[in-house]
Write a protein that holds these residues in place. Structure first.
Motif, PDB file in Angstrom:
ATOM      1  N   ARG A 298       0.824  -1.207   0.000  1.00 13.39           N
ATOM      2  CA  ARG A 298       0.000   0.000   0.000  1.00 13.39           C
ATOM      3  C   ARG A 298       0.857   1.256   0.000  1.00 13.39           C
ATOM      4  O   ARG A 298       0.561   2.215  -0.731  1.00 13.39           O
ATOM      5  N   HIS A 299       1.913   1.252   0.797  1.00 13.63           N
ATOM      6  CA  HIS A 299       2.746   2.452   0.868  1.00 13.63           C
ATOM      7  C   HIS A 299       3.390   2.750  -0.486  1.00 13.63           C
ATOM      8  O   HIS A 299       3.392   3.895  -0.941  1.00 13.63           O
ATOM      9  N   LEU A 300       3.922   1.716  -1.124  1.00 11.67           N
ATOM     10  CA  LEU A 300       4.560   1.927  -2.426  1.00 11.67           C
ATOM     11  C   LEU A 300       3.529   2.306  -3.489  1.00 11.67           C
ATOM     12  O   LEU A 300       3.799   3.162  -4.344  1.00 11.67           O
ATOM     13  N   SER A 301       2.363   1.688  -3.437  1.00 14.63           N
ATOM     14  CA  SER A 301       1.342   1.949  -4.454  1.00 14.63           C
ATOM     15  C   SER A 301       0.715   3.330  -4.309  1.00 14.63           C
ATOM     16  O   SER A 301       0.386   3.977  -5.307  1.00 14.63           O
ATOM     17  N   GLU A 302       0.561   3.785  -3.071  1.00 10.32           N
ATOM     18  CA  GLU A 302      -0.095   5.072  -2.842  1.00 10.32           C
ATOM     19  C   GLU A 302       0.854   6.247  -2.891  1.00 10.32           C
ATOM     20  O   GLU A 302       0.481   7.345  -3.311  1.00 10.32           O
ATOM     21  N   HIS A 303       2.103   6.043  -2.489  1.00 15.16           N
ATOM     22  CA  HIS A 303       3.029   7.164  -2.357  1.00 15.16           C
ATOM     23  C   HIS A 303       4.214   7.119  -3.333  1.00 15.16           C
ATOM     24  O   HIS A 303       4.989   8.072  -3.392  1.00 15.16           O
ATOM     25  N   GLY A 304       4.334   6.025  -4.078  1.00 11.04           N
ATOM     26  CA  GLY A 304       5.527   5.875  -4.913  1.00 11.04           C
ATOM     27  C   GLY A 304       5.329   6.136  -6.383  1.00 11.04           C
ATOM     28  O   GLY A 304       6.224   5.846  -7.192  1.00 11.04           O
ATOM     29  N   VAL A 305       4.165   6.685  -6.792  1.00  8.62           N
ATOM     30  CA  VAL A 305       3.888   6.891  -8.211  1.00  8.62           C
ATOM     31  C   VAL A 305       4.102   8.353  -8.603  1.00  8.62           C
ATOM     32  O   VAL A 305       4.142   9.235  -7.753  1.00  8.62           O
ATOM     33  N   GLY A 306       4.259   8.576  -9.904  1.00  9.70           N
ATOM     34  CA  GLY A 306       4.452   9.930 -10.401  1.00  9.70           C
ATOM     35  C   GLY A 306       5.914  10.329 -10.443  1.00  9.70           C
ATOM     36  O   GLY A 306       6.819   9.520 -10.251  1.00  9.70           O
TER      37      GLY A 306
END
Length: 333
Positions: A298-306
């Motif tokens: 969840r942390h990577l998917s929610e905060h690691g994009v863009g």
């Protein structure tokens, strides 16, 4: 220790097995043979080669998978691949997608074994590295044991000695590529019989294999195994490949150790202008089955994009999964 080159392979998978994915996988297994995504011969000849087929030496042993049906162009693309440092050229004769069929390559070529043989012959005459073929056990109504034997025989006569065989037929009309990976039934026994009938060939089994225990069972009948989705979705099984399938006495890395070793690569990737998600999308399954796996994903998917996220996002996810000390150690390296 002599390593059997195709004993364990990770399948070429479109939009999955790019160079970031392969670098991550290589951290866990030294001996697995890795494959690129399929690249058309036309793209290799005329496209941005650094982007399409660039790789780092750490990824080897590594095969370049080509798509195409023009012998001359495939020969030219194979020369480019060999010059780039690849260890093998693999011809895709197994992909069932409609787009691939429109280009007259992939699984539809199983209906034209003479053309596949001509393609193999052109590539073999152009390069010194192995030229291999990845195919199905059949297509549409050409799915008898005799059809497969005939196809393999004609292509082998052109000099191909290594075949990766997906143990499902491909239905070229009416099924999506995803359905073609799931609906046609698996027939491992047919691939076993192919190996028995052709002991002179290296036969690698692909399709539906989900564990290293299954790999070991198949290796009693064939020369090698190839994992696709299982290796991608549950990548930590790769950490045991060298010990369980190759007899290595090197210790298996823990999940946290894999991430610690990945951090320098991520740091360089970001410094070159790359996005964090280009790497981290491949590692979401690392903690599959572990207590804090959901927090990690969840942390990577929610905060690691863009474009904005940096190394701190990965370190935070690592701290959630492993504890603060492991993340601080990775940051310090």
């Amino acid at each position: 220790m002599r390593i059997q080159s195709h004993r364990f392979c990770i399948a070429p998978m479109m939009e999955w097995t790019d160079r970031r994915c392969r670098t991550f996988h290589r951290l866990m297994t030294r001996h697995a043979r890795l494959y690129t995504e399929m690249v058309t011969a036309e793209a290799v000849i005329h496209g941005d080669r650094a982007r399409l087929i660039g790789f780092s030496a750490e990824e080897r042993p590594l095969a370049l998978q080509l798509g195409g049906s023009d012998p001359a162009k495939l020969g030219e693309a194979a020369v480019i691949g060999e010059a780039a440092g690849y260890d093998e050229i693999n011809l895709n004769v197994g992909c069932p997608s409609g787009r691939v069929q429109e280009g007259r390559f992939g699984a539809c070529l199983m209906a034209e074994p003479g053309l596949v043989a001509a393609c193999v012959r052109a590539m073999r005459e152009s390069v010194r590295i192995p030229v291999t073929v990845k195919c199905r056990i059949g297509i549409d109504d050409q799915d008898s044991e005799e059809d497969l034997s005939r196809f393999i025989g004609i292509v082998a006569d052109a000099g191909c000695t290594i075949f990766v065989v997906h143990a499902r037929k491909a239905l070229l009309g009416g099924l999506s590529p995803k359905e073609n990976r799931e609906i046609p039934p698996l027939d491992y026994e047919r691939v076993y019989r192919l190996k028995s009938a052709r002991p002179d060939l290296t036969i690698v089994l692909n399709g539906g294999i989900g564990s290293l225990e299954e790999c070991a069972a198949h290796l009693a009948h064939v020369d090698g195994v190839m994992l696709g989705r299982a290796a991608y979705q549950r990548p930590y099984l790769l950490a045991s490949v060298d010990q369980e399938l190759f007899g290595s006495d090197e210790p298996r890395l823990a999940r946290g150790e894999v991430l610690v070793r990945l951090v320098p690569y991520v740091r360089k990737h970001l410094a070159r202008g790359g996005r964090l998600n280009s790497v981290t999308r491949h590692i979401l399954g690392l903690y599959h089955g572990q207590p804090r796996a959901r927090l990690f994903r969840r942390h990577l998917s929610e905060h690691g994009v863009g474009e904005g996220p940096g190394l701190d996002i990965l370190l935070e996810a690592m701290a959630m999964a492993e504890g603060r000390e492991a993340a601080l150690s990775a940051a310090a390296e």
